[in-house]
Design a protein around this motif. Structure first.
Motif, PDB file in Angstrom:
ATOM      1  N   ALA A 113      75.361 -43.545  51.480  1.00 26.04           N
ATOM      2  CA  ALA A 113      75.716 -44.125  52.781  1.00 26.04           C
ATOM      3  C   ALA A 113      76.136 -45.582  52.605  1.00 26.04           C
ATOM      4  CB  ALA A 113      74.536 -44.020  53.748  1.00 26.04           C
ATOM      5  N   HIS A 114      75.703 -46.206  51.528  1.00 22.73           N
ATOM      6  CA  HIS A 114      76.120 -47.593  51.256  1.00 22.73           C
ATOM      7  C   HIS A 114      77.626 -47.682  51.000  1.00 22.73           C
ATOM      8  CE1 HIS A 114      72.176 -49.435  51.216  1.00 22.73           C
ATOM      9  NE2 HIS A 114      71.716 -48.437  50.483  1.00 22.73           N
ATOM     10  N   ALA A 115      78.239 -46.585  50.555  1.00 24.41           N
ATOM     11  CA  ALA A 115      79.673 -46.587  50.253  1.00 24.41           C
ATOM     12  C   ALA A 115      80.529 -46.731  51.504  1.00 24.41           C
ATOM     13  CB  ALA A 115      80.053 -45.319  49.494  1.00 24.41           C
ATOM     14  N   ILE A 170      71.274 -49.980  55.123  1.00 24.12           N
ATOM     15  CA  ILE A 170      70.777 -51.325  54.801  1.00 24.12           C
ATOM     16  C   ILE A 170      69.518 -51.165  53.962  1.00 24.12           C
ATOM     17  CG2 ILE A 170      69.838 -53.494  55.747  1.00 24.12           C
ATOM     18  CD1 ILE A 170      71.421 -52.912  58.329  1.00 24.12           C
ATOM     19  N   ASP A 171      69.398 -51.971  52.907  1.00 18.13           N
ATOM     20  CA  ASP A 171      68.174 -51.999  52.106  1.00 18.13           C
ATOM     21  C   ASP A 171      67.379 -53.244  52.481  1.00 18.13           C
ATOM     22  OD1 ASP A 171      68.850 -49.669  50.771  1.00 18.13           O
ATOM     23  OD2 ASP A 171      69.817 -50.715  49.108  1.00 18.13           O
ATOM     24  N   VAL A 172      66.230 -53.026  53.116  1.00 21.73           N
ATOM     25  CA  VAL A 172      65.409 -54.137  53.622  1.00 21.73           C
ATOM     26  C   VAL A 172      64.287 -54.421  52.623  1.00 21.73           C
ATOM     27  CG1 VAL A 172      63.963 -54.928  55.532  1.00 21.73           C
ATOM     28  CG2 VAL A 172      65.879 -53.383  55.972  1.00 21.73           C
ATOM     29  N   LEU A 208      63.049 -50.830  51.815  1.00 21.87           N
ATOM     30  CA  LEU A 208      63.191 -49.689  52.722  1.00 21.87           C
ATOM     31  C   LEU A 208      64.687 -49.471  52.928  1.00 21.87           C
ATOM     32  CD1 LEU A 208      60.627 -50.575  55.561  1.00 21.87           C
ATOM     33  CD2 LEU A 208      60.237 -49.167  53.526  1.00 21.87           C
ATOM     34  N   HIS A 209      65.139 -48.266  52.629  1.00 23.02           N
ATOM     35  CA  HIS A 209      66.535 -47.900  52.874  1.00 23.02           C
ATOM     36  C   HIS A 209      66.589 -47.295  54.275  1.00 23.02           C
ATOM     37  CE1 HIS A 209      70.401 -45.673  51.930  1.00 23.02           C
ATOM     38  NE2 HIS A 209      69.884 -44.887  52.857  1.00 23.02           N
ATOM     39  N   VAL A 210      67.414 -47.858  55.152  1.00 21.39           N
ATOM     40  CA  VAL A 210      67.548 -47.297  56.502  1.00 21.39           C
ATOM     41  C   VAL A 210      69.008 -46.953  56.766  1.00 21.39           C
ATOM     42  CG1 VAL A 210      65.535 -48.521  57.410  1.00 21.39           C
ATOM     43  CG2 VAL A 210      67.787 -49.571  57.662  1.00 21.39           C
TER      44      VAL A 210
END
Ligand SMILES: [Zn+2]
Length: 221
Positions: free
Chosen positions: A146-148, A153-155, A210-212
């Protein structure tokens, strides 16, 4: 004029022995292209309006395709979010899709800022991240992350008004009971708002964040 004058003999001697490359005129984009890139669709406009209503500070970004399944479409750059009493700063965050930014704004205020007050006795002032857009696959798969598409967002941490800094890496399992309770609570509230939440309990790759993301159904680990 007076400052330039001493340089003139030097420039004259340079031009005598050096070929100065011709400056190429910048290529012009057609009006059609720029209109297609910068005009949000009605649903995108609605999302930007909703995000503005949260009093987030942001800049809409032009759509970009990077090939290989990577793009930033309908994204914004978030400068800050709004907590109950003050703005919430953000660290290291790149482009984020507007719907994700909107959900993130709600979680930051109602999930994180309030949990910080209730459990740790101090309001939130900053959310630290490890970024959002990254043209890559899900680790160990052929599938695009999903980052692509700037959809995750990685918190990694939270800074409170009293100066305390709570990080996923340092406090998830080794914090004080209150710090661990805070992290458990914000993880649970993230699961109510995002479709996918991955933390240290999921795998070692998520021990420090945390990956959201919005998609993925209700996957909460
Ligand atoms: Zn992630």
């Amino acid at each position: 004029m007076r400052r330039i004058a001493p340089l003139l003999p030097l420039l004259a001697s340079l031009s005598a022995c050096v070929d100065i490359p011709q400056v190429q005129a910048p290529q012009r984009r057609t009006v059609q292209q720029s209109t297609a890139v910068f005009t949000p669709r009605p649903d995108e406009r609605q999302c930007l309006a909703n995000l503005g209503a949260t009093r987030a500070n942001f800049t809409p970004l032009p759509d970009q395709y990077f090939g290989a399944g990577c793009s930033t479409l309908n994204t914004v750059r978030l400068a800050s979010l709004q907590g109950d009493n003050a703005a919430l700063a953000l660290s290291n965050l790149g482009p984020v899709t507007c719907p994700l930014a909107s959900t993130f704004a709600g979680w930051a205020r109602f999930g994180v800022d309030r949990a910080a007050r209730q459990v740790l006795g101090s309001p939130l002032v900053r959310i630290e991240t490890m970024g959002s857009y990254n043209c890559r696959n899900v680790a160990g798969t052929e599938r695009r992350s999903a980052h692509a598409t700037a959809s995750a967002i990685d918190v990694s941490g939270f800074v409170l008004a009293d100066g305390r800094r709570i990080t996923v890496l340092g406090n998830w399992s080794q914090g004080t009971p209150q710090e661990r309770q805070f992290l458990t609570l914000i993880h649970a509230s993230a699961c109510k708002r995002f479709g996918t939440v991955l933390g240290p309990a999921y795998n070692a790759a998520h021990r420090d964040h945390l990956h959201v993301e919005l998609g993925g159904g209700a996957f909460c680990r």
